[in-house]
Write a protein that holds these residues in place. Structure first.
Motif, short mmCIF file in Angstrom:
data_model
loop_
_atom_site.label_atom_id
_atom_site.label_comp_id
_atom_site.label_asym_id
_atom_site.label_seq_id
_atom_site.Cartn_x
_atom_site.Cartn_y
_atom_site.Cartn_z
N SER A 366 -13.26 36.63 22.48
CA SER A 366 -13.77 37.68 21.72
C SER A 366 -12.93 38.92 21.85
O SER A 366 -12.97 39.82 20.74
CB SER A 366 -15.23 37.95 21.65
N PRO A 382 -17.48 42.57 21.78
CA PRO A 382 -17.03 41.42 22.62
C PRO A 382 -18.17 41.05 23.72
O PRO A 382 -18.77 42.14 24.09
CB PRO A 382 -15.81 41.87 22.95
N MET A 396 -20.03 37.05 21.31
CA MET A 396 -19.71 38.45 20.49
C MET A 396 -21.16 38.68 20.07
O MET A 396 -22.17 37.88 19.69
CB MET A 396 -18.84 38.25 19.36
#
Length: 448
Positions: A366, A382, A396
């Motif tokens: 992410s 993230p 995420m």
């Protein structure tokens, strides 16, 4: 004379060659305390500066939708406060907080089954300051804090600043796994590691959006009570459930073993910066001393404004309006994910609060995806930001509290396109290694 010029003069007077000018960005780098070493801004923050542009759909920050407030009424309330009580509102106040507001806070907590006296409440500058004060009075460098994995990034930043060691406890769609908590405590006690407290957001957790069920709540209380471990219950979203009555707080069933942190940031407005801690007597006294050391006294003006709002406005109806608004946006988020995301992507289904926790397919990172997502005009947080150990790369956090429903759908559409492209690259070139992570992101509004 500046420190740098003084140093150069001293070197010249002693016949030494001065170091090259400009070789250090920070002339004080050798003087900071050890705990300041990890206090650095991450590259994620730089990306969020771009993500704040209007063309970018931000599914990142947990900003309440304050536009839903009756702002004209709030303006009148503030104006009346200055006119009628200005000499009090603009003066210094008590380190513990306004007595009448503390009584009103007890009324708010009663909705979650908490029976408490105003004398055990300490008003703080948002619940973030309460968390900082708790950490200050309990943590020595190297002490262990137990926390859900994932956990609130602002808490992790605070624990890192005081040089605590965060040990994550596994959680699933029903919150903390009690067996994992018991095993973790046993392993740490066997190793001689001092555990100072368990930090938990049991209701509509940030970032995962999950809620600790009733049976597990009692199990967690029992495990910590047997081990003599204090629980810090952070509950900013507890009144924002979409179905039924508020969950019973942990503090309601163990007044002596739980410090409860609350906030008006989500149920009224974050700009007032009014939160609180409800603590056992001895801890309360330490909190007041720490509060006075930190700020002498916090804003009487904002405390009285919040108190006036609670006294004169239908605040329960206002919370109900927020709940309906966030439920609509949660539904838009879930419906969009179901309609647009690749089938390999999974996510939680929150029953309240602000956040969905999504899990990417194997091989995707992410944090590596974020710059590409921002280039496609969509932003998220993230998963690595919510773990102290650098894990969480496949996850995420998606926030639905602020964008309008149609913007949420457009943001999910853009994000799904980015994920599909990343999956194609993975299939062509194989799994890549994620970027190295060092330290913990310090708390900020964009990560709240």
């Amino acid at each position: 004379m500046t420190p740098r010029r003084w140093a150069v003069t001293q070197e010249r007077d002693h016949g030494q060659t001065p170091a090259t000018q400009g070789s250090r960005i920070d002339a004080y780098v050798d003087r900071y305390a050890a705990r300041a070493t990890g206090m650095v801004a991450s590259e994620i923050r730089a990306l969020f500066a771009v993500a704040s542009r209007p063309e970018v759909v931000s599914l990142a920050g947990g900003m309440p939708y304050v536009t839903a407030l009756p702002l004209d009424m709030v303006g009148e309330l503030v104006s009346d406060l200055v006119t009628t009580r200005g000499t009090v509102a603009l003066q210094y106040g008590s380190g513990q907080g306004d007595p009448h507001l503390r009584e009103q806070i007890c009324e708010v907590m009663r909705l979650e089954g908490i029976e408490a006296g105003a004398n055990d409440v300490v008003v703080t500058v948002g619940s973030q300051q309460a968390l900082d004060l708790i950490t200050r009075i309990f943590i020595d460098p190297g002490d262990v804090v137990l926390a859900e994995g994932p956990s609130y990034v602002g808490a992790l930043g605070t624990f890192s600043a005081y040089q605590a060691k965060v040990v994550h406890v596994a959680m699933d769609d029903q919150g903390i796994v009690p067996e994992s908590l018991a095993q973790t405590i046993y392993a740490l006690e066997t190793a001689g590691a001092p555990i100072k407290f368990l930090y938990t957001i049991p209701t509509f957790q940030n970032p995962a959006g999950v809620t600790l069920n009733l049976a597990r709540r009692q199990q967690v209380l029992d495990i910590c009570q047997r081990a003599g471990i204090l629980i810090i219950e952070d509950n900013p979203y507890g009144l924002l459930g979409f179905d039924g009555e508020p969950m019973r707080a942990l503090r309601a069933d163990n007044p002596d073993g739980v410090v409860y942190l609350g906030s008006f940031s989500k149920t009224l407005a974050p700009g007032f910066r009014v939160g609180w801690a409800l603590a056992p007597h001895a801890i309360r006294d330490k909190l007041i001393l720490a509060m006075e050391s930190a700020v002498l006294s916090h804003s009487v003006f904002t405390q009285l404004a919040v108190g006036q709002f609670l006294a004169t406005q239908p605040w329960r109806e206002q919370i109900k309006s927020f709940k309906e608004l966030y439920r609509e946006r949660r539904d838009s988020m879930i419906d969009s994910l179901e309609a647009l995301m690749p089938p390999e992507v999974t996510w939680t289904r929150p029953a309240g609060g602000f956040f969905v926790w999504a899990t990417l397919p194997e091989g995707l990172d992410s944090k590596a995806i974020l710059p590409r997502a921002v280039a496609e005009r969509v932003a998220f947080v993230p998963g690595t930001g919510f773990f102290s150990d650098g894990s969480g790369a496949r996850h995420m956090r998606l926030s639905y509290c602020y964008p309008e429903p149609d913007r949420i759908r457009e943001g999910v559409r853009r994000l799904s396109g980015v994920i599909e492209q990343e999956m194609q690259l993975r299939d062509m070139f194989g799994t890549g290694s994620g970027p190295e992570r060092i330290g913990v992101d310090t708390p900020g509004p964009e990560l709240a």
